[in-house]
Design a protein around this motif. Structure first.
Motif, short mmCIF file in Angstrom:
data_model
loop_
_atom_site.label_atom_id
_atom_site.label_comp_id
_atom_site.label_asym_id
_atom_site.label_seq_id
_atom_site.Cartn_x
_atom_site.Cartn_y
_atom_site.Cartn_z
N PRO A 8 0.80 -1.23 0.00
CA PRO A 8 0.00 0.00 0.00
C PRO A 8 0.83 1.28 0.00
O PRO A 8 0.36 2.32 -0.44
N LEU A 9 2.06 1.18 0.50
CA LEU A 9 2.92 2.36 0.58
C LEU A 9 3.59 2.68 -0.75
O LEU A 9 3.89 3.84 -1.02
N ILE A 10 3.83 1.65 -1.55
CA ILE A 10 4.55 1.87 -2.82
C ILE A 10 3.64 1.76 -4.03
O ILE A 10 4.10 1.93 -5.17
N ALA A 11 2.34 1.51 -3.82
CA ALA A 11 1.41 1.30 -4.93
C ALA A 11 1.46 2.42 -5.98
O ALA A 11 1.43 2.12 -7.19
N PRO A 12 1.53 3.71 -5.60
CA PRO A 12 1.56 4.75 -6.63
C PRO A 12 2.75 4.64 -7.58
O PRO A 12 2.67 5.08 -8.73
N ARG A 67 4.14 19.57 -4.13
CA ARG A 67 4.50 18.67 -3.03
C ARG A 67 3.26 18.17 -2.29
O ARG A 67 3.23 17.04 -1.79
N ILE A 68 2.23 19.02 -2.22
CA ILE A 68 0.97 18.58 -1.61
C ILE A 68 0.31 17.51 -2.48
O ILE A 68 -0.24 16.52 -1.97
N ASP A 69 0.37 17.67 -3.81
CA ASP A 69 -0.19 16.67 -4.72
C ASP A 69 0.46 15.30 -4.47
O ASP A 69 -0.24 14.28 -4.37
N TYR A 70 1.77 15.28 -4.38
CA TYR A 70 2.48 14.01 -4.22
C TYR A 70 2.13 13.36 -2.88
O TYR A 70 1.92 12.14 -2.81
N ALA A 71 2.07 14.18 -1.84
CA ALA A 71 1.76 13.62 -0.51
C ALA A 71 0.37 13.02 -0.48
O ALA A 71 0.15 11.92 0.07
N LEU A 72 -0.61 13.70 -1.09
CA LEU A 72 -1.99 13.20 -1.10
C LEU A 72 -2.14 11.99 -2.01
O LEU A 72 -2.99 11.12 -1.75
N LEU A 73 -1.34 11.90 -3.05
CA LEU A 73 -1.35 10.71 -3.90
C LEU A 73 -1.03 9.47 -3.06
O LEU A 73 -1.75 8.46 -3.11
N PHE A 74 0.02 9.54 -2.27
CA PHE A 74 0.41 8.39 -1.45
C PHE A 74 -0.58 8.15 -0.31
O PHE A 74 -0.93 7.01 -0.02
N LEU A 75 -1.05 9.22 0.33
CA LEU A 75 -1.99 9.06 1.44
C LEU A 75 -3.29 8.43 0.97
O LEU A 75 -3.78 7.46 1.59
N ASN A 76 -3.88 8.95 -0.10
CA ASN A 76 -5.18 8.44 -0.55
C ASN A 76 -5.09 7.03 -1.13
O ASN A 76 -6.02 6.24 -0.99
N THR A 77 -3.97 6.72 -1.76
CA THR A 77 -3.78 5.35 -2.25
C THR A 77 -3.70 4.38 -1.08
O THR A 77 -4.30 3.29 -1.10
N PHE A 78 -2.98 4.77 -0.04
CA PHE A 78 -2.87 3.92 1.16
C PHE A 78 -4.24 3.72 1.78
O PHE A 78 -4.62 2.59 2.13
N LEU A 79 -5.02 4.79 1.93
CA LEU A 79 -6.35 4.68 2.52
C LEU A 79 -7.28 3.80 1.68
O LEU A 79 -8.07 3.01 2.22
N LYS A 80 -7.18 3.93 0.37
CA LYS A 80 -8.03 3.12 -0.50
C LYS A 80 -7.75 1.64 -0.33
O LYS A 80 -8.68 0.81 -0.20
#
Length: 304
Positions: A8-12, A67-80
């Motif tokens: 889940p952490l590396i999915a993006p 940088r906010i885009d990148y952080a939210l990409l990883f956060l939302n992928t993890f949550l999904k």
């Protein structure tokens, strides 16, 4: 077990190999080709080196906004992967429940006799249009409901638009979008399974609805960019990158709420031609920081 925990952490990072994602390598390549074509047409004297510098400018790809885009990409992928899917399940579950409810409480499955090509074409078209309409209505609600706007305005706070800005969503909005996706596509799939049987197939490209794949390939990544690529008169039917950039513009009233099809905006009087996309400023104005942007939106001009 270690791989399951890390996935889940590396999915993006693996999206480049996933045809269902905008960051799939073919979609990226298509956007690079379109961007290069746009710059060469707009700036005829632009050489390959200058073109590469424009496309790969470090200040464009790495700044406070991106940088906010990148952080939210990883956060939302993890949550999904860790929360949303285990909690809600997927499209198939909704489809089977829908087919069963129709069979038990509405009418025995009619098992309509039709050729496989007709069934597949109908399913592909209906699923695409129904999902696109649901996207539009969800997006419209995000802009009209004060609570939902407070969530959605995070997406509009981006001052630099890049292909990664599509992932710049509040976790609650990500949850809503995932729920919308499995419900709308699950309902359509369930209706078709009930009507035509379980041997249902969608016309796909690399496992993705063919219409969605082709339209994503045709510049969807440029919607969140500073390249105002327009589709001319075809914008009556398909939302262009320039039109979506107007949606993010501080000065254009948040029109063009559609995902792919322009007809929803035409009906809702929120349609703006992409030719207006010049010297745009992105982000939120003072009013939008505090409230829902319920402003008077432009009326469709079909005289063009």
């Amino acid at each position: 077990m270690m791989l399951d925990a890390v996935q889940p952490l590396i999915a993006p990072l693996l999206y480049v190999n996933d045809p269902a994602k905008r960051l799939f390598w073919m979609h990226i390549l298509g956007s690079v080709v379109l961007a290069a074509w746009y710059f060469r047409a707009a700036l005829p004297g632009l050489g390959p080196g200058a073109l590469a510098r424009r496309l790969l400018c470090k200040k464009y790809w790495w700044n406070a906004s991106t940088r906010i885009d990148y952080a939210l990409l990883f956060l939302n992928t993890f949550l999904k992967l860790v929360v949303f899917i285990p909690m809600l399940g997927g499209q198939l579950g909704v489809a089977l429940i829908t087919a069963r409810v129709l069979h038990l409480h509405v009418l025995d499955a009619p098992q309509i006799s039709a050729g496989p090509i007709f069934v597949s074409l109908s399913f592909t078209m209906v699923a695409f249009v129904f999902d696109d309409a649901a996207r539009f209505l969800t997006h419209l609600a995000m802009h009209r409901n004060p609570f939902l706007w407070r969530i959605h305005r995070l997406h509009h706070s981006a001052t630099t638009l890049t292909p990664f800005t599509v992932f710049r969503t509040h976790p609650i909005e990500s949850f809503i979008n995932y729920l919308r996706s499995i419900v709308t596509l699950g309902l359509i799939s369930g209706v078709f399974i009930w009507g035509f049987g379980a041997q249902l197939q969608v016309w796909d490209i690399l496992g993705v609805n063919a219409l969605g794949f082709l339209l994503t390939l045709a510049g969807s990544n440029l919607r969140h960019s500073h390249i105002p690529l327009g589709f001319g008169s075809f914008e009556r039917y398909i939302i262009s990158p320039a039109q979506h950039q107007l949606h993010h513009s501080i000065d254009h009233g948040h029109g063009n709420l559609g995902a792919y099809l322009a007809l929803w905006d035409r009906w809702n009087k929120t349609f703006i031609w992409g030719s207006s996309a010049h010297n745009l400023s992105f982000g939120l104005n003072d009013y939008e920081e505090k409230a829902s942007p319920n402003r008077v939106l432009p009326v469709v001009d079909f005289t063009r």
